[in-house]
Structures are given as C-alpha cells and as structure tokens.
Motif scaffolding. Structure first.
Motif, PDB file in Angstrom:
ATOM      1  N   ASP A  40       1.914  10.320  -8.898  1.00 60.00           N
ATOM      2  CA  ASP A  40       1.242   9.745  -7.741  1.00 60.00           C
ATOM      3  C   ASP A  40       0.582   8.417  -8.108  1.00 60.00           C
ATOM      4  O   ASP A  40       0.711   7.424  -7.388  1.00 60.00           O
ATOM      5  CB  ASP A  40       0.212  10.738  -7.203  1.00 60.00           C
ATOM      6  N   ALA A  41      -0.097   8.373  -9.230  1.00 68.58           N
ATOM      7  CA  ALA A  41      -0.800   7.154  -9.639  1.00 68.58           C
ATOM      8  C   ALA A  41       0.161   6.005  -9.911  1.00 68.58           C
ATOM      9  O   ALA A  41      -0.064   4.876  -9.478  1.00 68.58           O
ATOM     10  CB  ALA A  41      -1.641   7.437 -10.889  1.00 68.58           C
ATOM     11  N   LEU A  42       1.249   6.294 -10.603  1.00 68.86           N
ATOM     12  CA  LEU A  42       2.137   5.214 -11.024  1.00 68.86           C
ATOM     13  C   LEU A  42       3.143   4.793  -9.962  1.00 68.86           C
ATOM     14  O   LEU A  42       3.675   3.684 -10.033  1.00 68.86           O
ATOM     15  CB  LEU A  42       2.843   5.596 -12.322  1.00 68.86           C
ATOM     16  N   TYR A  43       3.401   5.655  -9.001  1.00 69.73           N
ATOM     17  CA  TYR A  43       4.328   5.267  -7.935  1.00 69.73           C
ATOM     18  C   TYR A  43       3.603   4.781  -6.683  1.00 69.73           C
ATOM     19  O   TYR A  43       4.229   4.205  -5.805  1.00 69.73           O
ATOM     20  CB  TYR A  43       5.273   6.421  -7.589  1.00 69.73           C
ATOM     21  N   SER A  44       2.298   4.983  -6.583  1.00 65.93           N
ATOM     22  CA  SER A  44       1.605   4.646  -5.334  1.00 65.93           C
ATOM     23  C   SER A  44       1.293   3.164  -5.183  1.00 65.93           C
ATOM     24  O   SER A  44       1.256   2.662  -4.066  1.00 65.93           O
ATOM     25  CB  SER A  44       0.321   5.465  -5.194  1.00 65.93           C
ATOM     26  N   THR A  45       1.070   2.454  -6.273  1.00 67.32           N
ATOM     27  CA  THR A  45       0.727   1.036  -6.142  1.00 67.32           C
ATOM     28  C   THR A  45       1.925   0.246  -5.620  1.00 67.32           C
ATOM     29  O   THR A  45       3.002   0.269  -6.191  1.00 67.32           O
ATOM     30  CB  THR A  45       0.252   0.450  -7.489  1.00 67.32           C
ATOM     31  N   GLY A  46       1.712  -0.411  -4.496  1.00 67.33           N
ATOM     32  CA  GLY A  46       2.758  -1.239  -3.910  1.00 67.33           C
ATOM     33  C   GLY A  46       3.868  -0.471  -3.233  1.00 67.33           C
ATOM     34  O   GLY A  46       4.908  -1.039  -2.911  1.00 67.33           O
ATOM     35  N   SER A  47       3.692   0.803  -3.014  1.00 68.86           N
ATOM     36  CA  SER A  47       4.725   1.628  -2.394  1.00 68.86           C
ATOM     37  C   SER A  47       4.227   2.219  -1.085  1.00 68.86           C
ATOM     38  O   SER A  47       3.031   2.435  -0.913  1.00 68.86           O
ATOM     39  CB  SER A  47       5.118   2.791  -3.315  1.00 68.86           C
ATOM     40  N   HIS A  48       5.155   2.511  -0.221  1.00 68.43           N
ATOM     41  CA  HIS A  48       4.816   3.214   1.018  1.00 68.43           C
ATOM     42  C   HIS A  48       4.478   4.658   0.659  1.00 68.43           C
ATOM     43  O   HIS A  48       5.130   5.252  -0.202  1.00 68.43           O
ATOM     44  CB  HIS A  48       6.003   3.162   1.979  1.00 68.43           C
ATOM     45  N   PRO A  49       3.458   5.249   1.285  1.00 70.19           N
ATOM     46  CA  PRO A  49       3.088   6.636   0.962  1.00 70.19           C
ATOM     47  C   PRO A  49       4.261   7.620   1.066  1.00 70.19           C
ATOM     48  O   PRO A  49       4.328   8.576   0.296  1.00 70.19           O
ATOM     49  CB  PRO A  49       2.004   6.960   1.992  1.00 70.19           C
ATOM     50  N   THR A  50       5.189   7.379   1.974  1.00 71.98           N
ATOM     51  CA  THR A  50       6.346   8.267   2.099  1.00 71.98           C
ATOM     52  C   THR A  50       7.189   8.252   0.833  1.00 71.98           C
ATOM     53  O   THR A  50       7.703   9.285   0.406  1.00 71.98           O
ATOM     54  CB  THR A  50       7.211   7.858   3.314  1.00 71.98           C
ATOM     55  N   ALA A  51       7.334   7.082   0.224  1.00 66.92           N
ATOM     56  CA  ALA A  51       8.111   6.981  -1.017  1.00 66.92           C
ATOM     57  C   ALA A  51       7.453   7.796  -2.127  1.00 66.92           C
ATOM     58  O   ALA A  51       8.141   8.482  -2.894  1.00 66.92           O
ATOM     59  CB  ALA A  51       8.252   5.520  -1.431  1.00 66.92           C
ATOM     60  N   VAL A  52       6.123   7.740  -2.199  1.00 65.91           N
ATOM     61  CA  VAL A  52       5.389   8.505  -3.203  1.00 65.91           C
ATOM     62  C   VAL A  52       5.548  10.002  -2.932  1.00 65.91           C
ATOM     63  O   VAL A  52       5.800  10.786  -3.846  1.00 65.91           O
ATOM     64  CB  VAL A  52       3.897   8.111  -3.231  1.00 65.91           C
ATOM     65  N   ASP A  53       5.421  10.392  -1.678  1.00 65.13           N
ATOM     66  CA  ASP A  53       5.616  11.803  -1.303  1.00 65.13           C
ATOM     67  C   ASP A  53       7.013  12.271  -1.679  1.00 65.13           C
ATOM     68  O   ASP A  53       7.187  13.396  -2.151  1.00 65.13           O
ATOM     69  CB  ASP A  53       5.389  12.004   0.190  1.00 65.13           C
ATOM     70  N   ASN A  54       8.012  11.430  -1.482  1.00 66.94           N
ATOM     71  CA  ASN A  54       9.385  11.791  -1.844  1.00 66.94           C
ATOM     72  C   ASN A  54       9.509  12.032  -3.341  1.00 66.94           C
ATOM     73  O   ASN A  54      10.163  12.988  -3.776  1.00 66.94           O
ATOM     74  CB  ASN A  54      10.374  10.713  -1.400  1.00 66.94           C
ATOM     75  N   VAL A  55       8.895  11.178  -4.142  1.00 67.90           N
ATOM     76  CA  VAL A  55       8.933  11.346  -5.598  1.00 67.90           C
ATOM     77  C   VAL A  55       8.273  12.661  -5.998  1.00 67.90           C
ATOM     78  O   VAL A  55       8.856  13.462  -6.741  1.00 67.90           O
ATOM     79  CB  VAL A  55       8.249  10.148  -6.306  1.00 67.90           C
ATOM     80  N   THR A  56       7.065  12.903  -5.507  1.00 68.89           N
ATOM     81  CA  THR A  56       6.367  14.135  -5.894  1.00 68.89           C
ATOM     82  C   THR A  56       7.082  15.365  -5.336  1.00 68.89           C
ATOM     83  O   THR A  56       7.168  16.388  -6.022  1.00 68.89           O
ATOM     84  CB  THR A  56       4.884  14.116  -5.459  1.00 68.89           C
ATOM     85  N   ASP A  57       7.600  15.277  -4.117  1.00 64.15           N
ATOM     86  CA  ASP A  57       8.331  16.414  -3.542  1.00 64.15           C
ATOM     87  C   ASP A  57       9.566  16.758  -4.371  1.00 64.15           C
ATOM     88  O   ASP A  57       9.863  17.938  -4.592  1.00 64.15           O
ATOM     89  CB  ASP A  57       8.746  16.132  -2.095  1.00 64.15           C
ATOM     90  N   ARG A  58      10.284  15.746  -4.820  1.00 65.06           N
ATOM     91  CA  ARG A  58      11.485  16.007  -5.633  1.00 65.06           C
ATOM     92  C   ARG A  58      11.116  16.631  -6.972  1.00 65.06           C
ATOM     93  O   ARG A  58      11.815  17.508  -7.475  1.00 65.06           O
ATOM     94  CB  ARG A  58      12.278  14.715  -5.825  1.00 65.06           C
ATOM     95  N   TYR A  59      10.024  16.172  -7.543  1.00 66.66           N
ATOM     96  CA  TYR A  59       9.575  16.758  -8.803  1.00 66.66           C
ATOM     97  C   TYR A  59       9.166  18.220  -8.587  1.00 66.66           C
ATOM     98  O   TYR A  59       9.546  19.104  -9.361  1.00 66.66           O
ATOM     99  CB  TYR A  59       8.418  15.955  -9.411  1.00 66.66           C
ATOM    100  N   ILE A  60       8.397  18.466  -7.525  1.00 61.98           N
ATOM    101  CA  ILE A  60       7.962  19.830  -7.209  1.00 61.98           C
ATOM    102  C   ILE A  60       9.162  20.738  -6.966  1.00 61.98           C
ATOM    103  O   ILE A  60       9.194  21.881  -7.437  1.00 61.98           O
ATOM    104  CB  ILE A  60       7.018  19.831  -5.977  1.00 61.98           C
ATOM    105  N   GLU A  61      10.145  20.229  -6.258  1.00 62.52           N
ATOM    106  CA  GLU A  61      11.352  21.005  -5.960  1.00 62.52           C
ATOM    107  C   GLU A  61      12.023  21.500  -7.236  1.00 62.52           C
ATOM    108  O   GLU A  61      12.520  22.616  -7.301  1.00 62.52           O
ATOM    109  CB  GLU A  61      12.316  20.106  -5.178  1.00 62.52           C
ATOM    110  N   ARG A  62      12.014  20.675  -8.255  1.00 63.35           N
ATOM    111  CA  ARG A  62      12.689  21.014  -9.500  1.00 63.35           C
ATOM    112  C   ARG A  62      11.781  21.758 -10.480  1.00 63.35           C
ATOM    113  O   ARG A  62      12.235  22.626 -11.222  1.00 63.35           O
ATOM    114  CB  ARG A  62      13.219  19.756 -10.154  1.00 63.35           C
TER     115      ARG A  62
END
Length: 159
Positions: A40-62
């Motif tokens: 969350d910290a490293l993907y949130s700067t300069g990114s849309h919140p949806t993009a960050v949610d997608n990253v964390t959701d994919r990690y959680i999924e796996r």
C-alpha cells in the motif's frame, strides 16, 4: 517554488487524506499484514486508489491477509524476481517514476522487504516498536526510517 494561497490549499487537501472523519490520523489499513502495508505504501504515491486496491487484492487472493514482510520477500523470490512478480502476481508493472529506464515499484518493494529483514522486522507490531512515535522527522529519524527513506523514490518519507 512560490507559496500561494492555492498551493497552501493543495497541501492541506493532500494532508487530509491522512485524517479520518474526526480529523484524527487514520489507523493502519492492514494491521495484521506488514506485507500489505508495504504494498500500500509503495504503490499509493502517484497512483489512483483503485490501482493500489488491485495490487493488494491480487496479493490477498494469492497469499491471504496476514503475511509479514518475510512472506512478501519469499513471494517475490518464488516468482523469479521483482519483474516476473510484478507481471504475474500483482499484474502491475508501474515504474517508480516517469523517467526512461526507471525501476519497477516491485523492485522497491523487494528492497523494502530487505530493509525489514535487515532490522529483524516481520510484523506491523515489530515495525511500530522499531520506529517509535515520530519515525521520519529530521535528522533524529531512527535507523529504520533512514533505511526506508534511502529506498529509490522514498527520500521524502511520505510513504
């Protein structure tokens, strides 16, 4: 940079994202997973919140919702390194900045997990104990905060 009323408003607006509805600092979004906090910290700067949610959701999924920094590091290694991990696990190959040849954020994530390992930190609780109350303020910043700020594109300490 010239300080103007609009620049002050912009700064205030940016700072508000760190406050809850009562004006208090937000709580940790992932209190049970340092892996998710790092993402969350490293993907949130300069990114849309949806993009960050997608990253964390994919990690959680796996991997689930309770991984520490060590498990995140293992995930990257098992995938074959940061580039493969970025493409195949989190499906986000965003670089740290827009400069040609900039490294992937996934590489910074990998380096962040090494910072945590170097300081014996695997959980949110261990990180909070290591950084104390004001981890990134001035020259008195502790060793963990200094190591974090030494990561590519983290000099400001914003994340």
């Amino acid at each position: 940079m010239e300080i103007t009323t609009s620049s002050i408003r912009e700064l205030a607006w940016s700072c508000e994202e760190f406050l809850d509805d009562r004006g208090e600092p937000r709580s940790i979004s992932y209190p049970g997973s340092l892996a998710l906090c790092i993402l969350d910290a490293l993907y949130s700067t300069g990114s849309h919140p949806t993009a960050v949610d997608n990253v964390t959701d994919r990690y959680i999924e796996r991997h689930g919702e309770s991984d520490g920094a060590k498990s995140l590091r293992y995930s990257i290694a098992e995938a074959g390194g940061p580039e493969v991990w970025a493409r195949e696990v989190i499906c986000n190959v965003k670089p740290v900045n827009v400069q040609p040849g900039a490294m992937l954020r996934a590489e910074v994530v990998d380096r962040a997990t090494r910072v945590m390992a170097d300081h014996g930190i695997d959980t949110v609780e261990q990180l909070l104990a290591a950084v104390g109350e004001e981890p990134c303020i001035g020259p008195q910043a502790n060793v963990v905060a200094k190591a974090w700020k030494a990561l590519p594109s983290q000099r400001s300490g914003f994340s």
